[in-house]
Design a protein around this motif. Structure first.
Motif, PDB file in Angstrom:
ATOM      1  N   GLU A  35     -16.168  -1.169   4.089  1.00 52.02           N
ATOM      2  CA  GLU A  35     -14.841  -1.786   4.054  1.00 52.02           C
ATOM      3  C   GLU A  35     -14.725  -2.910   5.082  1.00 52.02           C
ATOM      4  OE1 GLU A  35     -12.042  -2.538   3.053  1.00 52.02           O
ATOM      5  OE2 GLU A  35     -11.647  -1.230   1.347  1.00 52.02           O
ATOM      6  N   LEU A  40      -7.283  -4.037   2.907  1.00 49.99           N
ATOM      7  CA  LEU A  40      -6.075  -4.509   2.234  1.00 49.99           C
ATOM      8  C   LEU A  40      -5.480  -3.456   1.305  1.00 49.99           C
ATOM      9  CD1 LEU A  40      -7.363  -8.079   1.289  1.00 49.99           C
ATOM     10  CD2 LEU A  40      -6.225  -7.342   3.394  1.00 49.99           C
ATOM     11  N   ARG A  44      -2.798   4.045   0.088  1.00 48.86           N
ATOM     12  CA  ARG A  44      -3.575   4.568   1.207  1.00 48.86           C
ATOM     13  C   ARG A  44      -3.759   6.083   1.178  1.00 48.86           C
ATOM     14  NH1 ARG A  44      -1.024   3.747   5.976  1.00 48.86           N
ATOM     15  NH2 ARG A  44       0.942   2.939   5.174  1.00 48.86           N
ATOM     16  N   ILE A 224       1.057  -1.315   2.282  1.00 52.78           N
ATOM     17  CA  ILE A 224      -0.042  -1.784   3.112  1.00 52.78           C
ATOM     18  C   ILE A 224       0.140  -1.326   4.557  1.00 52.78           C
ATOM     19  CG2 ILE A 224       0.915  -4.015   3.845  1.00 52.78           C
ATOM     20  CD1 ILE A 224      -1.860  -5.217   2.944  1.00 52.78           C
ATOM     21  N   VAL A 228      -2.094  -4.916   9.132  1.00 58.38           N
ATOM     22  CA  VAL A 228      -2.780  -5.900   8.278  1.00 58.38           C
ATOM     23  C   VAL A 228      -1.909  -7.144   8.109  1.00 58.38           C
ATOM     24  CG1 VAL A 228      -3.745  -6.350   5.994  1.00 58.38           C
ATOM     25  CG2 VAL A 228      -4.014  -4.088   7.045  1.00 58.38           C
ATOM     26  N   VAL A 230      -0.346 -10.268   6.319  1.00 56.51           N
ATOM     27  CA  VAL A 230      -0.148 -10.566   4.906  1.00 56.51           C
ATOM     28  C   VAL A 230       0.214 -12.029   4.727  1.00 56.51           C
ATOM     29  CG1 VAL A 230       0.578  -8.199   4.483  1.00 56.51           C
ATOM     30  CG2 VAL A 230       2.312  -9.938   4.883  1.00 56.51           C
ATOM     31  N   MET A 234       1.141 -11.939  -1.549  1.00 63.22           N
ATOM     32  CA  MET A 234       0.128 -10.894  -1.475  1.00 63.22           C
ATOM     33  C   MET A 234       0.719  -9.541  -1.854  1.00 63.22           C
ATOM     34  SD  MET A 234      -2.093 -10.087   1.926  1.00 63.22           S
ATOM     35  CE  MET A 234      -3.014  -8.580   2.160  1.00 63.22           C
ATOM     36  N   ILE A 236       1.674  -5.956  -1.412  1.00 64.48           N
ATOM     37  CA  ILE A 236       1.873  -5.146  -0.213  1.00 64.48           C
ATOM     38  C   ILE A 236       2.387  -3.742  -0.526  1.00 64.48           C
ATOM     39  CG2 ILE A 236       2.275  -7.151   1.273  1.00 64.48           C
ATOM     40  CD1 ILE A 236       5.298  -6.496   1.068  1.00 64.48           C
TER      41      ILE A 236
END
Length: 276
Positions: A35, A40, A44, A224, A228, A230, A234, A236
């Motif tokens: 990874e 991204l 999760r 996300i 991270v 962004v 994008m 999310i």
């Protein structure tokens, strides 16, 4: 072919790649995943990429751990999936897997080559079987989902997420960043959210903020990680109109279909000319 001796390296550890890893591990294959330093991943709770953030994670009973290259062998011996931070793809050269799976889901090839392993499998569009990989597995929802192609390519990227029951406009289930910055979640994955409710805020170092509200009633399927960065537009987050919280914590039907295609490719190659 002895499954326990057929090392599979999967590039990417998002939810679809994790579904592949989950199924292969349950079938007895040793699996290693790689990874980015800041994955991204949105879903999760069902992605082994979460181990990059937390050090260790469990998806549907299978454990993964962030490790260094020198720790891979001991991790595999414990039945745990090692997750390496390896954005440059150096692990392929060091580990020399029998099977390489590109599960990055970038919709284009970011450097995978057919000669990197005896069997190279790519997920989704951006690859051509027989050119930059041996086999391609279809990832687009529909009649061909999970089908293995030994020649040609998967269906082209439509730019829209696959439809889920209950959403009139296909793109609305995906939450996108309205500006650059970082995401601060107001609601957790698995929570039920009513249309219009506040889900998250995107903020930046200049003090600007933008709120994200639910476009319809559903369950927050993914968001996300807050560390991270962004960019505008994008992906999310993901809101599921089926409103079943348990779906947030188990490998999805789509992931399992794709994983079945990867398993088919490995087993059929093991019986044929590709010596695994």
């Amino acid at each position: 072919m002895k499954m326990e001796k057929t090392l599979v390296l999967i590039r990417g550890a998002g939810d679809l790649a994790s579904g592949v890893a989950w199924r292969l591990r349950r079938c007895g294959f040793p699996v290693v995943m790689t990874e980015l330093e800041l994955p991204l991943v949105v879903r999760r709770t069902v992605a082994f990429a979460q181990a990059v953030f937390d050090g260790e994670t469990v998806v549907d009973g299978i454990r993964a751990r962030r490790v260094a290259l020198a720790e891979v062998a001991s991790c595999l011996a414990q039945g745990i999936i090692p997750v390496l931070v390896d954005p440059a793809g150096e692990a392929v050269r060091h580990l020399q897997p029998r099977v390489l799976v590109d599960g990055i889901m970038a919709k284009r090839n970011l450097g995978t080559r057919r000669e990197q392993a005896p069997l190279v499998i790519a997920l989704g569009p951006g690859f051509t079987a027989g050119v930059d990989c041996h086999a391609v597995v279809e990832t687009n929802r529909g009649h061909h989902l999970g089908r293995v192609f030994w020649q040609g390519s998967a269906e082209p990227d439509t730019g829209e997420p696959g439809a889920l029951p209950g959403v009139g406009v296909r793109a609305t289930r995906v939450l996108r960043a309205p500006m650059a910055g970082f995401v601060k979640e107001q609601r957790r994955i698995g929570e039920s959210i009513r249309q219009g409710e506040w889900i998250a805020t995107v903020w930046d170092d200049a003090g600007r903020t933008a709120a994200i509200h639910a476009p319809f009633t559903g369950v927050l399927r993914g968001i996300i990680h807050p560390t991270v960065p962004v960019t505008p537009g994008m992906k999310i987050g993901d809101l599921d109109p089926r409103a079943k919280a348990e779906y947030c914590y188990s490998v999805s039907d789509k992931s399992l279909a794709i994983a079945g295609g990867v398993l088919e490719a490995i087993l059929s190659a093991g019986r044929g000319a590709t010596a695994l």
